[in-house]
Design a protein around this motif. Structure first.
Motif, mmCIF file in Angstrom:
data_model
loop_
_atom_site.group_PDB
_atom_site.id
_atom_site.type_symbol
_atom_site.label_atom_id
_atom_site.label_comp_id
_atom_site.label_asym_id
_atom_site.label_seq_id
_atom_site.Cartn_x
_atom_site.Cartn_y
_atom_site.Cartn_z
ATOM 1 N N TYR A 1 -8.154 0.776 4.257
ATOM 2 C CA TYR A 1 -6.942 0.488 4.553
ATOM 3 C C TYR A 1 -6.744 1.078 6.090
ATOM 4 C CZ TYR A 1 -2.050 1.611 5.296
ATOM 5 O OH TYR A 1 -0.619 1.770 5.775
ATOM 6 N N SER A 2 -6.637 0.110 7.001
ATOM 7 C CA SER A 2 -6.628 0.251 8.476
ATOM 8 C C SER A 2 -5.375 -0.858 9.105
ATOM 9 C CB SER A 2 -7.906 -0.043 8.807
ATOM 10 O OG SER A 2 -8.014 0.315 10.412
ATOM 11 N N VAL B 1 -4.176 10.023 -1.816
ATOM 12 C CA VAL B 1 -4.593 9.028 -2.546
ATOM 13 C C VAL B 1 -3.992 7.706 -2.148
ATOM 14 C CG1 VAL B 1 -4.540 8.062 -4.896
ATOM 15 C CG2 VAL B 1 -5.096 10.523 -4.460
ATOM 16 N N VAL B 2 -4.605 6.781 -1.774
ATOM 17 C CA VAL B 2 -4.065 5.264 -1.430
ATOM 18 C C VAL B 2 -4.365 4.153 -2.270
ATOM 19 C CG1 VAL B 2 -4.129 3.778 0.564
ATOM 20 C CG2 VAL B 2 -4.615 6.177 1.083
ATOM 21 N N ILE C 1 0.869 -1.132 0.069
ATOM 22 C CA ILE C 1 0.003 -0.007 0.100
ATOM 23 C C ILE C 1 0.677 1.309 -0.209
ATOM 24 C CG2 ILE C 1 -1.831 1.235 1.150
ATOM 25 C CD1 ILE C 1 -2.620 -1.447 2.257
ATOM 26 N N VAL C 2 0.586 2.193 -0.980
ATOM 27 C CA VAL C 2 1.465 3.496 -1.204
ATOM 28 C C VAL C 2 0.411 4.570 -1.233
ATOM 29 C CG1 VAL C 2 2.746 4.655 -2.701
ATOM 30 C CG2 VAL C 2 3.073 2.228 -2.415
ATOM 31 N N ALA C 3 0.571 5.658 -0.258
ATOM 32 C CA ALA C 3 -0.180 6.813 -0.174
ATOM 33 C C ALA C 3 0.676 8.199 -0.985
ATOM 34 C CB ALA C 3 -0.447 7.182 1.224
ATOM 35 N N SER C 4 -0.070 8.767 -1.576
ATOM 36 C CA SER C 4 0.341 9.933 -2.240
ATOM 37 C C SER C 4 -0.594 11.184 -2.420
ATOM 38 C CB SER C 4 1.131 9.662 -3.817
ATOM 39 O OG SER C 4 -0.171 9.013 -4.496
ATOM 40 N N GLN C 5 -0.120 12.147 -2.899
ATOM 41 C CA GLN C 5 -0.936 13.383 -2.923
ATOM 42 C C GLN C 5 -1.406 13.705 -4.431
ATOM 43 O OE1 GLN C 5 0.820 16.780 -1.103
ATOM 44 N NE2 GLN C 5 1.011 15.951 0.881
ATOM 45 N N HIS D 1 -8.375 4.482 -1.764
ATOM 46 C CA HIS D 1 -8.947 5.544 -0.841
ATOM 47 C C HIS D 1 -8.629 6.939 -1.889
ATOM 48 C CE1 HIS D 1 -10.773 3.098 2.106
ATOM 49 N NE2 HIS D 1 -9.307 2.886 2.248
ATOM 50 N N CYS D 2 -9.374 7.916 -1.665
ATOM 51 C CA CYS D 2 -9.141 9.214 -2.271
ATOM 52 C C CYS D 2 -9.963 10.232 -1.150
ATOM 53 C CB CYS D 2 -9.544 9.430 -3.689
ATOM 54 S SG CYS D 2 -9.163 11.163 -4.368
ATOM 55 N N ARG D 3 -9.306 10.817 -0.364
ATOM 56 C CA ARG D 3 -9.842 11.739 0.648
ATOM 57 C C ARG D 3 -9.308 12.956 0.682
ATOM 58 N NH1 ARG D 3 -14.338 9.436 2.658
ATOM 59 N NH2 ARG D 3 -14.251 7.482 2.278
#
Length: 348
Positions: free
Chosen positions: A185-186, A158-159, A84-88, A127-129
């Motif tokens: 994602y938790s 963005v995940v 899992i990777v998160a970005s903007q 996800h997109c928060r």
């Protein structure tokens, strides 16, 4: 009781599968069922044995169904792992109304624009928060609805995750006869045999690895494991400290640090965190009213499952940037408002 009024959270972890069942009762999340089963089919957060994991899930589901008296047909599943990777990301639109007033539809549309990012064929968006909005360059704006302007922008978190990991999770759910309402994602880490303070462990203390994995037949030094944990914690906290320095908050968080999840049960972690970050530290407690099987869910290792129940409630009422079709959860809207306020605290 109608199945649509149930919310079910399932966390498939490296050491166990946990299931929680909740419902609305007097404007409060009422937990009516809990099930747990040991699991040896996950490695490093990723399913490595479908049959083993499906068997553990079935056992946990049976326990939760017997305790709640309800059949479970669908649930919110947690997703974990290093894939899992998160970005903007950013989105920009022209405000639709002639008078320039921002509406909920505008916020949904601009978040949708930020979702239009290129993803490799083996990955997909989880996800997109929204982090914050901007109206005609005025930022940061947490809730732009009702403001006036010409252009609306948003910066989102963005995940993304590996497609194969989700498909394997779906296969396990299918084998256990439960439908996936959504993937959330938790991350949850459960550490049973370690400590953050290796100096507190005698050299003679050993860990019987058969208690963790029946396939293992050796004994390992508990102090050696503690030294590995300490080294890994040091890497994590050095990175965290660097991030706090980057935003000029090093040792400057008045509310301090709150630890939760199974990993927060690690012996000595609170003291280690205090010494490393030089901040107040406490164990987390859920700031929402919950009733029912409180004695059974008062455990940090179940925080992901409780979070999944709250997420389900949160997603059942109108949300900014949610484009997924979600199950009808009946009369949960009022509690959903409370849950939405709770989760907004954690959007960076």
């Amino acid at each position: 009781m109608s199945q649509s009024k149930l919310v079910v959270g399932i966390d498939i972890g490296s050491s166990k599968v946990a299931v929680t069942v909740g419902q609305l009762q007097e404007e409060m999340l009422h937990v009516i069922g809990v099930g747990q089963a040991a699991n040896h089919g996950v490695r490093k957060g990723v399913i490595s044995d479908l049959d083993e994991t499906a068997s553990a899930l079935t056992t946990a589901l049976d326990q939760a169904e017997q305790m709640s008296g309800q059949a479970i047909h669908q649930a919110f599943f947690s997703v974990n792992g290093p894939h899992i990777v998160a970005s903007q990301s950013k989105g920009v639109i022209a405000i639709s109304r002639a008078d320039g007033v921002v509406t909920e539809a505008d916020t949904e549309r601009v978040v949708g624009e930020s979702r239009a990012i290129a993803m490799p064929p083996n990955r997909e968006l989880l996800h997109c928060r929204p982090r914050y909005y901007s109206v005609d360059g005025q930022e940061p704006v947490k809730d732009p609805v009702g403001m006036s302007g010409v252009r609306l922008e948003v910066e989102t978190l963005v995940v993304g995750c590996a497609t194969h990991a989700l498909r394997n999770l779906d296969k396990v759910a299918y084998q256990a006869n439960v439908q996936v309402s959504d993937h959330i994602y938790s991350p949850l880490a459960t550490i049973r045999y370690g400590t953050a303070l290796p100096e507190s462990i005698r050299e003679s203390e050993k860990i019987d690895l058969t208690e963790i994995d029946p396939a293992e037949n050796s004994r390992q030094s508990k102090r050696f494991v503690a030294e590995i944990i300490e080294a890994r914690l040091n890497e994590i906290f050095v990175t965290l400290e660097d991030e706090l320095k980057a935003i000029d908050r090093d040792s400057r968080l008045p509310a301090g640090v709150i630890l939760t999840g199974g990993g927060s049960k690690l012996e000595g972690l609170i003291e280690y965190t205090k010494n490393t970050l030089r901040l107040p530290v406490s164990a987390g407690q859920l700031p929402l009213e919950i009733s029912g099987l409180v004695d059974k869910i008062d455990d940090p290792s179940l925080s992901t499952c409780i979070g999944l129940l709250l997420w389900g409630i949160f997603e059942s009422s109108p949300t900014i940037g949610s484009t997924k079709s979600l199950p009808d959860l009946g009369g949960l809207n009022n509690l959903g408002d409370k849950a939405r306020g709770f989760f907004r605290q954690f959007i960076p």
